[in-house]
Design an enzyme around this catalytic site. Structure first.
Site, PDB file in Angstrom:
ATOM      1  NE  ARG A  80     -23.836 -79.257  52.778  1.00 14.67           N
ATOM      2  CZ  ARG A  80     -24.008 -78.302  53.678  1.00 14.67           C
ATOM      3  NH1 ARG A  80     -24.121 -78.612  54.952  1.00 14.67           N
ATOM      4  NH2 ARG A  80     -24.069 -77.038  53.309  1.00 14.67           N
TER       5      ARG A  80
ATOM      6  CG  HIS B 247     -21.707 -61.909  53.515  1.00 17.24           C
ATOM      7  ND1 HIS B 247     -21.878 -63.031  54.298  1.00 17.24           N
ATOM      8  CD2 HIS B 247     -20.663 -61.223  54.041  1.00 17.24           C
ATOM      9  CE1 HIS B 247     -20.963 -63.021  55.257  1.00 17.24           C
ATOM     10  NE2 HIS B 247     -20.213 -61.935  55.124  1.00 17.24           N
TER      11      HIS B 247
HETATM   12  C1  GRF Z   1     -29.399 -61.197  56.052  1.00 12.27           C
HETATM   13  O1  GRF Z   1     -28.697 -60.114  56.652  1.00 12.27           O
HETATM   14  C2  GRF Z   1     -28.432 -62.056  55.308  1.00 12.27           C
HETATM   15  O2  GRF Z   1     -27.392 -61.341  54.679  1.00 12.27           O
HETATM   16  C3  GRF Z   1     -27.866 -62.883  56.420  1.00 12.27           C
HETATM   17  O3  GRF Z   1     -28.953 -63.187  57.255  1.00 12.27           O
HETATM   18  C4  GRF Z   1     -29.926 -62.153  57.097  1.00 12.27           C
HETATM   19  C5  GRF Z   1     -31.204 -62.803  56.633  1.00 12.27           C
HETATM   20  O4  GRF Z   1     -32.224 -61.946  56.908  1.00 12.27           O
HETATM   21  N1  GRF Z   1     -27.239 -64.090  55.922  1.00 12.27           N
HETATM   22  P1  GRF Z   1     -33.721 -62.285  56.368  1.00 12.27           P
HETATM   23  O5  GRF Z   1     -33.955 -63.765  56.627  1.00 12.27           O
HETATM   24  O6  GRF Z   1     -33.752 -61.944  54.919  1.00 12.27           O
HETATM   25  O7  GRF Z   1     -34.598 -61.391  57.203  1.00 12.27           O
END
Ligand code: GRF
Length: 202
Positions: free
Chosen positions: A66, A110
């Site tokens: 990682r 998020h």
């Molecule tokens: C977003 O809602 C982000 O917050 C979550 O996954 C989604 C990604 O959407 N982690 P995209 O790939 O930008 O369409």
């Protein structure tokens, strides 16, 4: 400001940034200089290629550890000399080396109202919990999972008819405009982080 955007999926947040910049290239205050991903076969990379942007892919499974993945991601990102890194649906937790290099200038979006429902299933968790409102959070990335200083949040009501996808789509509508607004403000006005407080443009 030079932006590197990290994606893992459909890239609609990336697309919102690209569209906002294209609508006002001089006024927005930032340009996307490259797009990185942790996987190869995703729409987010196609969006970048359609926009004529350089891309890079760092798959965890291609590295012995990682830490080596983290070092490779850091190096690939640093090659584009970003002022700000935007994690837009990037589904990996960056490590020490990345944070040493880009901590304090990496924002994440998020799909929940942090500190509620951190982690990879924020939409599903809010729905399962029976929350009546949820939403999205744009925050700086620190060494935790979705724990960095919050810059902005948007509220989305949960409907009785919602399943995870329907709710996530409604959250993403708010999330995309929130991310564009925040990234533009940070780029144009600068910011200071004091503990958990973020001061933009003061
Ligand atoms: C977003 O809602 C982000 O917050 C979550 O996954 C989604 C990604 O959407 N982690 P995209 O790939 O930008 O369409």
């Amino acid at each position: 400001a030079r932006l590197v955007v990290l994606v893992s999926g459909s890239g609609t947040n990336l697309q919102a940034l690209l569209d906002a910049i294209a609508d006002d290239p001089d006024g927005f205050g930032a340009e996307v200089v490259a797009v990185g991903a942790d996987r190869g076969d995703i729409a987010g990379l196609e969006r970048a290629e359609r926009a004529g942007l350089p891309t890079f892919v760092c798959r965890v499974k291609d590295f012995a550890s990682r830490e080596e993945w983290d070092a490779a991601l850091t190096e690939a990102t640093a090659a584009y000399e970003p002022d700000l890194v935007v994690s837009a649906g990037f589904m990996k937790i960056v490590g020490k080396e990345f944070l040493a290099r880009f901590g304090g200038r990496t924002v994440n979006t998020h799909p929940a109202l942090l500190p509620s429902f951190p982690g990879a299933h924020g939409v599903r968790d809010a729905l399962a919990y029976g929350s009546k409102v949820t939403g999205c959070t744009v925050h700086f990335v620190d060494d935790g999972v979705d724990t960095g200083p919050i810059i902005a949040q948007g509220v989305v009501e949960v409907r009785d008819t919602d399943d995870e996808d329907a709710l996530h789509e409604r959250i993403k509508e708010v999330e995309r405009s929130l991310l564009v607004e925040v990234v533009g403000r940070l780029a144009r006005h600068g910011y200071r982080i004091e503990g958990r407080k973020v001061h933009v443009g003061e």
